[in-house]
Design an enzyme around this catalytic site. Structure first.
Site, PDB file in Angstrom:
ATOM      1  N   SER A 194     -27.232  56.026  -1.641  1.00  0.00           N
ATOM      2  CA  SER A 194     -26.920  57.387  -1.205  1.00  0.00           C
ATOM      3  C   SER A 194     -27.901  58.435  -1.727  1.00  0.00           C
ATOM      4  O   SER A 194     -27.509  59.540  -2.108  1.00  0.00           O
ATOM      5  CB  SER A 194     -25.476  57.765  -1.560  1.00  0.00           C
ATOM      6  OG  SER A 194     -24.563  56.898  -0.909  1.00  0.00           O
TER       7      SER A 194
ATOM      8  N   GLY B 135     -24.535  53.506   0.899  1.00  0.00           N
ATOM      9  CA  GLY B 135     -23.935  53.894   2.167  1.00  0.00           C
ATOM     10  C   GLY B 135     -22.570  54.540   2.027  1.00  0.00           C
ATOM     11  O   GLY B 135     -21.844  54.716   2.998  1.00  0.00           O
TER      12      GLY B 135
ATOM     13  N   ASN C  91     -35.526  52.083   3.852  1.00  0.00           N
ATOM     14  CA  ASN C  91     -34.930  50.843   4.369  1.00  0.00           C
ATOM     15  C   ASN C  91     -34.097  51.185   5.606  1.00  0.00           C
ATOM     16  O   ASN C  91     -33.002  51.717   5.481  1.00  0.00           O
ATOM     17  CB  ASN C  91     -34.068  50.215   3.260  1.00  0.00           C
ATOM     18  CG  ASN C  91     -33.311  48.999   3.756  1.00  0.00           C
ATOM     19  OD1 ASN C  91     -33.573  48.477   4.847  1.00  0.00           O
ATOM     20  ND2 ASN C  91     -32.359  48.533   2.955  1.00  0.00           N
TER      21      ASN C  91
ATOM     22  N   LYS D  28     -32.728  49.225   7.648  1.00  0.00           N
ATOM     23  CA  LYS D  28     -31.650  48.252   7.947  1.00  0.00           C
ATOM     24  C   LYS D  28     -31.694  47.880   9.427  1.00  0.00           C
ATOM     25  O   LYS D  28     -32.777  47.710   9.975  1.00  0.00           O
ATOM     26  CB  LYS D  28     -30.303  48.810   7.497  1.00  0.00           C
ATOM     27  CG  LYS D  28     -30.368  49.308   6.040  1.00  0.00           C
ATOM     28  CD  LYS D  28     -29.047  49.636   5.445  1.00  0.00           C
ATOM     29  CE  LYS D  28     -29.268  50.100   4.004  1.00  0.00           C
ATOM     30  NZ  LYS D  28     -28.048  50.378   3.277  1.00  0.00           N
TER      31      LYS D  28
ATOM     32  N   GLU E 226     -26.602  44.024   0.760  1.00  0.00           N
ATOM     33  CA  GLU E 226     -26.013  43.592   2.037  1.00  0.00           C
ATOM     34  C   GLU E 226     -26.346  42.131   2.318  1.00  0.00           C
ATOM     35  O   GLU E 226     -25.563  41.413   2.933  1.00  0.00           O
ATOM     36  CB  GLU E 226     -26.496  44.523   3.160  1.00  0.00           C
ATOM     37  CG  GLU E 226     -25.758  45.857   3.118  1.00  0.00           C
ATOM     38  CD  GLU E 226     -26.607  47.065   3.467  1.00  0.00           C
ATOM     39  OE1 GLU E 226     -27.588  46.920   4.213  1.00  0.00           O
ATOM     40  OE2 GLU E 226     -26.286  48.168   2.965  1.00  0.00           O
TER      41      GLU E 226
ATOM     42  N   HIS F 221     -31.145  42.319  -1.450  1.00  0.00           N
ATOM     43  CA  HIS F 221     -30.420  43.553  -1.138  1.00  0.00           C
ATOM     44  C   HIS F 221     -28.921  43.253  -1.132  1.00  0.00           C
ATOM     45  O   HIS F 221     -28.502  42.172  -0.730  1.00  0.00           O
ATOM     46  CB  HIS F 221     -30.864  44.103   0.229  1.00  0.00           C
ATOM     47  CG  HIS F 221     -30.287  45.456   0.491  1.00  0.00           C
ATOM     48  ND1 HIS F 221     -29.025  45.638   0.999  1.00  0.00           N
ATOM     49  CD2 HIS F 221     -30.793  46.691   0.267  1.00  0.00           C
ATOM     50  CE1 HIS F 221     -28.781  46.937   1.081  1.00  0.00           C
ATOM     51  NE2 HIS F 221     -29.841  47.597   0.645  1.00  0.00           N
TER      52      HIS F 221
ATOM     53  N   GLU G 281     -29.630  49.191  -7.451  1.00  0.00           N
ATOM     54  CA  GLU G 281     -28.790  49.742  -6.390  1.00  0.00           C
ATOM     55  C   GLU G 281     -27.335  49.364  -6.649  1.00  0.00           C
ATOM     56  O   GLU G 281     -26.880  48.293  -6.224  1.00  0.00           O
ATOM     57  CB  GLU G 281     -29.216  49.181  -5.034  1.00  0.00           C
ATOM     58  CG  GLU G 281     -30.653  49.486  -4.673  1.00  0.00           C
ATOM     59  CD  GLU G 281     -30.838  49.515  -3.154  1.00  0.00           C
ATOM     60  OE1 GLU G 281     -31.282  50.552  -2.659  1.00  0.00           O
ATOM     61  OE2 GLU G 281     -30.503  48.534  -2.478  1.00  0.00           O
TER      62      GLU G 281
HETATM   63  P1  PGA Z   1     -28.152  54.224   1.419  1.00  0.00           P
HETATM   64  O1  PGA Z   1     -28.750  52.731   1.325  1.00  0.00           O
HETATM   65  O2  PGA Z   1     -29.248  55.161   1.020  1.00  0.00           O
HETATM   66  O3  PGA Z   1     -27.726  54.387   2.836  1.00  0.00           O
HETATM   67  O4  PGA Z   1     -27.004  54.274   0.448  1.00  0.00           O
HETATM   68  C1  PGA Z   1     -29.616  52.383   0.276  1.00  0.00           C
HETATM   69  C2  PGA Z   1     -30.026  50.944   0.393  1.00  0.00           C
HETATM   70  O5  PGA Z   1     -29.216  50.121   0.837  1.00  0.00           O
HETATM   71  O6  PGA Z   1     -31.179  50.590   0.079  1.00  0.00           O
END
Ligand code: PGA
Length: 255
Positions: free
Chosen positions: A216, A176, A11, A13, A100, A98, A170
Site C-alpha cells: 500500500s 492491497g 508491480n 500484477k 500472492e 511475492h 512486504e
Molecule cells: P500494493 O501491492 O502496493 O497494491 O499493496 C504491493 C505489492 O504487492 O508488491
C-alpha cells in the site's frame, strides 16, 4: 551490477495488457524525465513486456522485469516462463516469493529458493519478497518469519550472487489493503534484514543491497517511508498502475 538507490519497482500484477502498457509508457515518460540518480523497474505482465520495451525505446533508465518464473531453464512446462527466457525478452529483474505467489499459488520456501537460484544463474537480479501474515505479526513472529524467509531465500546463492539481489519486505497484511506498515515498524524489519545481509556478504556489500518496502505504498506515504534510514526504495502495486501517481512516487526526493 550495483544498483543506484533509491529503487522504485512497479508491480502491475495481472493488469495492463500491451495496449494499456503502451499508453502507460507514453504518459509516464512525459511525467518522468530520464534520471541516473535512482533505479526504476517495471514488472508488467509477461505478455506486455515487448510492447513496454518498444514504447520505452530510448529510455534506457526504465528497466523491466518479470513477476515470477519457473526454475527449470526450458522444457515441457506448459504455461511457464523460465529465467533464461525472461532474459532473452529483455528482463533484468525477476520477483521471487511475492506473497500472492506464496499464498494464492502455494509457492513454498523451497520453490522460492529454487526460483531465486535460477534467476541469479541466468544473470538476472532476483527481487526476493519476504513478509509476515497478520496472525504471525499478532503472535510476535515477525522476526522469526522474516529471518527464515531471508535465510532460505539466499541459501543456494554464492556470496557474489547474494550481493546482487534486492530484498523486498512486504508485510502480507499491508498488500492491497490500504494499510501500510508505519515507517518505523518497517525500518525495524529492514534493520533485521540488513543485519542478516551483513553476516552473509559483509558490511560494504550489504549496505549496497537495496532493501525495499512494499504494501500500500502511495503518493501520500512515500516521503515518510523513504525518510526511514534503512528503507532504500519501494515495490508498488496498485499505485503503479497510474502513470501520474507512479511518476510522482518515482520523483520523490531521497534523503
Ligand atoms: P500494493 O501491492 O502496493 O497494491 O499493496 C504491493 C505489492 O504487492 O508488491
Amino acid at each position: 551490477m550495483r544498483l543506484v538507490k533509491p529503487f522504485f519497482g512497479g508491480n502491475w500484477k495481472m493488469n495492463h495488457g500491451p495496449r494499456a502498457a503502451r499508453r502507460f509508457v507514453e504518459e509516464f515518460t512525459a511525467l518522468f524525465p530520464p534520471s541516473q540518480d535512482r533505479t526504476v523497474v517495471f514488472f508488467p505482465p509477461a505478455v506486455s513486456l515487448a510492447e513496454f520495451r518498444t514504447a520505452a525505446a530510448g529510455r534506457e533508465d526504465l528497466l523491466v522485469g518479470l513477476q515470477d518464473v519457473y526454475w527449470e531453464p526450458s522444457g515441457a512446462f506448459t504455461g511457464s516462463i523460465s529465467a533464461p527466457l525472461a532474459k532473452d525478452a529483455g528482463a533484468t529483474f525477476v520477483i521471487a516469493g511475492h506473497s500472492e505467489r506464496r499464498h494464492v499459488f502455494g509457492d513454498s520456501d523451497e520453490d522460492v529458493v529454487r526460483k531465486v537460484a535460477a534467476i541469479s544463474a541466468a544473470g538476472l537480479t532476483p527481487v526476493l519478497c519476504v513478509g509476515e501474515l497478520l496472525e504471525e505479526r499478532d503472535r510476535g513472529e515477525v522476526e522469526s518469519v522474516v529471518t527464515r524467509q531471508v535465510e532460505i531465500g539466499l541459501s543456494q546463492l554464492q556470496a557474489e550472487e547474494a550481493e546482487r539481489i534486492v530484498v523486498a519486505y512486504e508485510p502480507v497484511w499491508a498488500i492491497g489493503t490500504g494499510r501500510t506498515a508505519s515507517a518505523e515498524d518497517a525500518n525495524e524489519v529492514h534493520e533485521l534484514i540488513r543485519g542478516m545481509l551483513v553476516e552473509r556478504v559483509g558490511s560494504a556489500a550489504a549496505r549496497a543491497i537495496p532493501i525495499i518496502y512494499g504494501g500500500s505504498v502511495k503518493t501520500s506515504n512515500i516521503e515518510e517511508l523513504l525518510a526511514a534510514p534503512e528503507i532504500d526504495g519501494v515495490l508498488v502495486g496498485g499505485a503503479s498502475l497510474s502513470p501520474k501517481d507512479f511518476a510522482q512516487i518515482c520523483r520523490t526526493v531521497w534523503r
